[in-house]
Write a protein that holds these residues in place. Sequence first.
Motif, short mmCIF file in Angstrom:
data_model
loop_
_atom_site.label_atom_id
_atom_site.label_comp_id
_atom_site.label_asym_id
_atom_site.label_seq_id
_atom_site.Cartn_x
_atom_site.Cartn_y
_atom_site.Cartn_z
N GLY A 83 81.40 115.22 -26.50
CA GLY A 83 81.35 114.32 -25.36
C GLY A 83 80.21 113.35 -25.50
O GLY A 83 80.12 112.60 -26.46
N LEU A 84 79.32 113.36 -24.52
CA LEU A 84 78.20 112.43 -24.48
C LEU A 84 77.09 112.82 -25.45
O LEU A 84 76.94 114.00 -25.80
CB LEU A 84 77.63 112.36 -23.06
CG LEU A 84 78.61 111.86 -21.99
CD1 LEU A 84 78.06 112.14 -20.59
CD2 LEU A 84 78.90 110.38 -22.17
N ILE A 85 76.32 111.82 -25.87
CA ILE A 85 75.17 112.06 -26.74
C ILE A 85 73.90 111.61 -26.01
O ILE A 85 73.96 111.08 -24.90
CB ILE A 85 75.32 111.36 -28.10
CG1 ILE A 85 75.53 109.85 -27.91
CG2 ILE A 85 76.49 111.97 -28.87
CD1 ILE A 85 75.64 109.08 -29.22
N ASN A 287 59.61 112.86 -29.27
CA ASN A 287 59.39 114.16 -29.89
C ASN A 287 60.66 115.02 -29.87
O ASN A 287 60.78 115.98 -29.10
CB ASN A 287 58.24 114.88 -29.20
CG ASN A 287 57.64 115.97 -30.07
OD1 ASN A 287 58.31 116.55 -30.92
ND2 ASN A 287 56.36 116.25 -29.86
N LEU A 288 61.62 114.68 -30.73
CA LEU A 288 62.85 115.45 -30.81
C LEU A 288 62.61 116.88 -31.26
O LEU A 288 63.33 117.80 -30.86
CB LEU A 288 63.83 114.77 -31.78
CG LEU A 288 64.49 113.46 -31.33
CD1 LEU A 288 65.35 112.90 -32.45
CD2 LEU A 288 65.31 113.67 -30.07
N TYR A 289 61.62 117.07 -32.09
CA TYR A 289 61.32 118.42 -32.60
C TYR A 289 60.95 119.34 -31.45
O TYR A 289 61.54 120.42 -31.29
CB TYR A 289 60.18 118.35 -33.62
CG TYR A 289 59.96 119.64 -34.38
CD1 TYR A 289 60.49 119.79 -35.67
CD2 TYR A 289 59.25 120.71 -33.84
CE1 TYR A 289 60.30 120.97 -36.38
CE2 TYR A 289 59.07 121.89 -34.53
CZ TYR A 289 59.60 122.01 -35.80
OH TYR A 289 59.41 123.20 -36.50
N ASN A 290 60.01 118.93 -30.62
CA ASN A 290 59.59 119.77 -29.49
C ASN A 290 60.69 119.90 -28.45
O ASN A 290 60.82 120.94 -27.80
CB ASN A 290 58.32 119.22 -28.85
CG ASN A 290 57.08 119.56 -29.65
OD1 ASN A 290 57.17 120.15 -30.73
ND2 ASN A 290 55.92 119.19 -29.14
N ALA A 291 61.48 118.84 -28.28
CA ALA A 291 62.59 118.91 -27.32
C ALA A 291 63.57 120.00 -27.74
O ALA A 291 64.04 120.79 -26.91
CB ALA A 291 63.29 117.56 -27.24
N PHE A 292 63.87 120.04 -29.03
CA PHE A 292 64.81 121.06 -29.52
C PHE A 292 64.20 122.46 -29.42
O PHE A 292 64.88 123.42 -29.02
CB PHE A 292 65.22 120.78 -30.96
CG PHE A 292 66.28 121.72 -31.47
CD1 PHE A 292 67.63 121.42 -31.30
CD2 PHE A 292 65.94 122.92 -32.08
CE1 PHE A 292 68.61 122.30 -31.73
CE2 PHE A 292 66.92 123.80 -32.53
CZ PHE A 292 68.25 123.49 -32.35
N GLN A 293 62.94 122.60 -29.77
CA GLN A 293 62.30 123.91 -29.70
C GLN A 293 62.24 124.40 -28.26
O GLN A 293 62.40 125.58 -27.98
CB GLN A 293 60.89 123.85 -30.30
CG GLN A 293 60.85 123.57 -31.80
CD GLN A 293 61.36 124.72 -32.65
OE1 GLN A 293 62.46 125.25 -32.42
NE2 GLN A 293 60.57 125.11 -33.65
N TRP A 294 62.01 123.46 -27.33
CA TRP A 294 62.03 123.82 -25.91
C TRP A 294 63.42 124.32 -25.51
O TRP A 294 63.57 125.35 -24.86
CB TRP A 294 61.66 122.59 -25.06
CG TRP A 294 61.82 122.82 -23.59
CD1 TRP A 294 60.91 123.33 -22.73
CD2 TRP A 294 62.99 122.54 -22.82
NE1 TRP A 294 61.44 123.41 -21.46
CE2 TRP A 294 62.71 122.93 -21.49
CE3 TRP A 294 64.24 122.01 -23.11
CZ2 TRP A 294 63.65 122.79 -20.46
CZ3 TRP A 294 65.17 121.87 -22.09
CH2 TRP A 294 64.86 122.26 -20.78
N TYR A 357 70.41 118.36 -22.16
CA TYR A 357 69.09 118.97 -21.98
C TYR A 357 68.04 118.29 -22.85
O TYR A 357 66.89 118.10 -22.43
CB TYR A 357 69.15 120.46 -22.28
CG TYR A 357 69.78 121.28 -21.17
CD1 TYR A 357 69.12 121.46 -19.96
CD2 TYR A 357 71.03 121.85 -21.33
CE1 TYR A 357 69.69 122.20 -18.95
CE2 TYR A 357 71.61 122.60 -20.32
CZ TYR A 357 70.94 122.77 -19.12
OH TYR A 357 71.51 123.50 -18.11
N MET A 358 68.41 117.93 -24.07
CA MET A 358 67.48 117.23 -24.95
C MET A 358 67.06 115.89 -24.33
O MET A 358 65.87 115.54 -24.32
CB MET A 358 68.13 116.98 -26.31
CG MET A 358 68.34 118.22 -27.16
SD MET A 358 66.86 118.72 -28.05
CE MET A 358 66.70 117.39 -29.24
#
Length: 375
Positions: A83-85, A287-294, A357-358
Motif C-alpha cells: 500500500g502506502l510508503i 534517521n531511518l536506522y533509529n526509526a527502524f530499531q524503534w 510507523y516509520m
Amino acid sequence: MASREKQVLYTFLVLLSLFSMAHAIRSPPLALFRNCKFDKIFQFGDSLSDTGNLVRERPFDVSGRLPYGQSFFNRPTGRYSNGLIMIDYIASAAGLPLLNPYEQVGANFRHGINFAVAGATALPVKTLASKDIHAVPTPTSSSLDVQLRRMSDYLSSYCNTQTDCRDKLKNSLFMMGEVGGNDYNYALFGGKTIQEVKNLVPEVVQSIVDATREIIKLGARNIVIPGNLPIGCVPSYLTTFQANNTFDQNHCLKDYNEFSVYHNKQLIKAIELLKKENPGVTIVYGNLYNAFQWLFSRAAYLGFDRNSLQKACCGSGGEYNFSFKKICGLPGVAVCSNPNQRISWDGIHLTQQANKYMAAWLISNMSPMLQCPAS
C-alpha cells in the motif's frame, strides 16, 4: 484520489493520537509538522520512495502487479509495498496530496514531484560498472545525478530567474533519499566483502553531498538527507548471509548492521559540513536506522506478529520466506493473511503498516529540526 488522501490523513491522525496515548513516540505530533507550511515536496531516491517511476520505465516490473498496492489502492501503483510508503504519509502529514511520479505523463506537479526510481543508485551506473558492481537484472539508469538533472529541467520551465526559483522554493521540502543503499546491495549481493564495500562509502556519501549542494544552488532551503536502514535485519540479507555470521539481540546480522552504522556516521559528518557551508539552509539528517530499531523493539506492542518479525509477508521458502528465484509478484508466490502484522512486505521492502510507523517516528524526530513553529 481526494477521498483516499483524506483517508490517509485520518489514519495518520489516529496513529499519532495512539502514539501520544501510549507515550511510545516523542512529541511534537502532526500539528507541528503542518506548521512548517510546506507547499511542495521534491523526493529523490530509490524503491523506498518510488511512487511509480520505475514501472513507467518497465511496464512489466513486479511493482506493477498485484499483490503490490492491494491493501490501500486495490491495484498496483509502482510502489514497492502492499500500500502506502513513507513519503505518502509524510506528504499527508504536511497537508499535501500524494506525490505524483516524474515519469507520469500529464501528472499534476503543483505540490511537488517524486523523482525517486526503484533500483536507483547514488553513483552513476557506469561508475559502479567500472568497479565491477552490477545489478541483476539490468538496473535503472536513473541514478541520483539523472534525477537531479530532471529536477533542473523542471525548474528551467517553472522559474524565470534564479531569484524567482529561490522565492518559489522557499517553502518546499526536499527529501534526498534514502539513496546509496542499492550501491551497497549490488556490491554485497554481487560477492564483494563488507570490507571491500566500505571503500565505496566515501564516494557514495560524496555523491549525496554533491547532489545536495546542487539543489541548494537551485534554491532549496529545507532539506532532509536520510541515512540507511539496518540492512542486517532485512530478510533478503538474512537469507543470503546468515551462514558464518553473528547475530545481535534482535537476531539481525551484526556485521551488516555495523556497516549501515558506518555509512550513517560518514553521512552525518558530511551533513555537519554542509550546514556550516550553508547557514541559511535547514539541513536535517533523517534517521531511518533509529526509526527502524524503534519499530523493531516495540513491534509486538504495535501489533506485529512477534513470531514473524523477520519473515516476508509476500514470498516463498526458507526461514525468512524469501527467495530471489521466486520473488513477490511472480505467479504462485503466496501472500500472508494479515500484512498489518508483518514488518517486511517482500523481503526487501516494508509493509504499509511498517511504513506508517516509520514515517510517524521520522516526522516527530524531524519537525523540531526543521524549525516548524509551535503555532
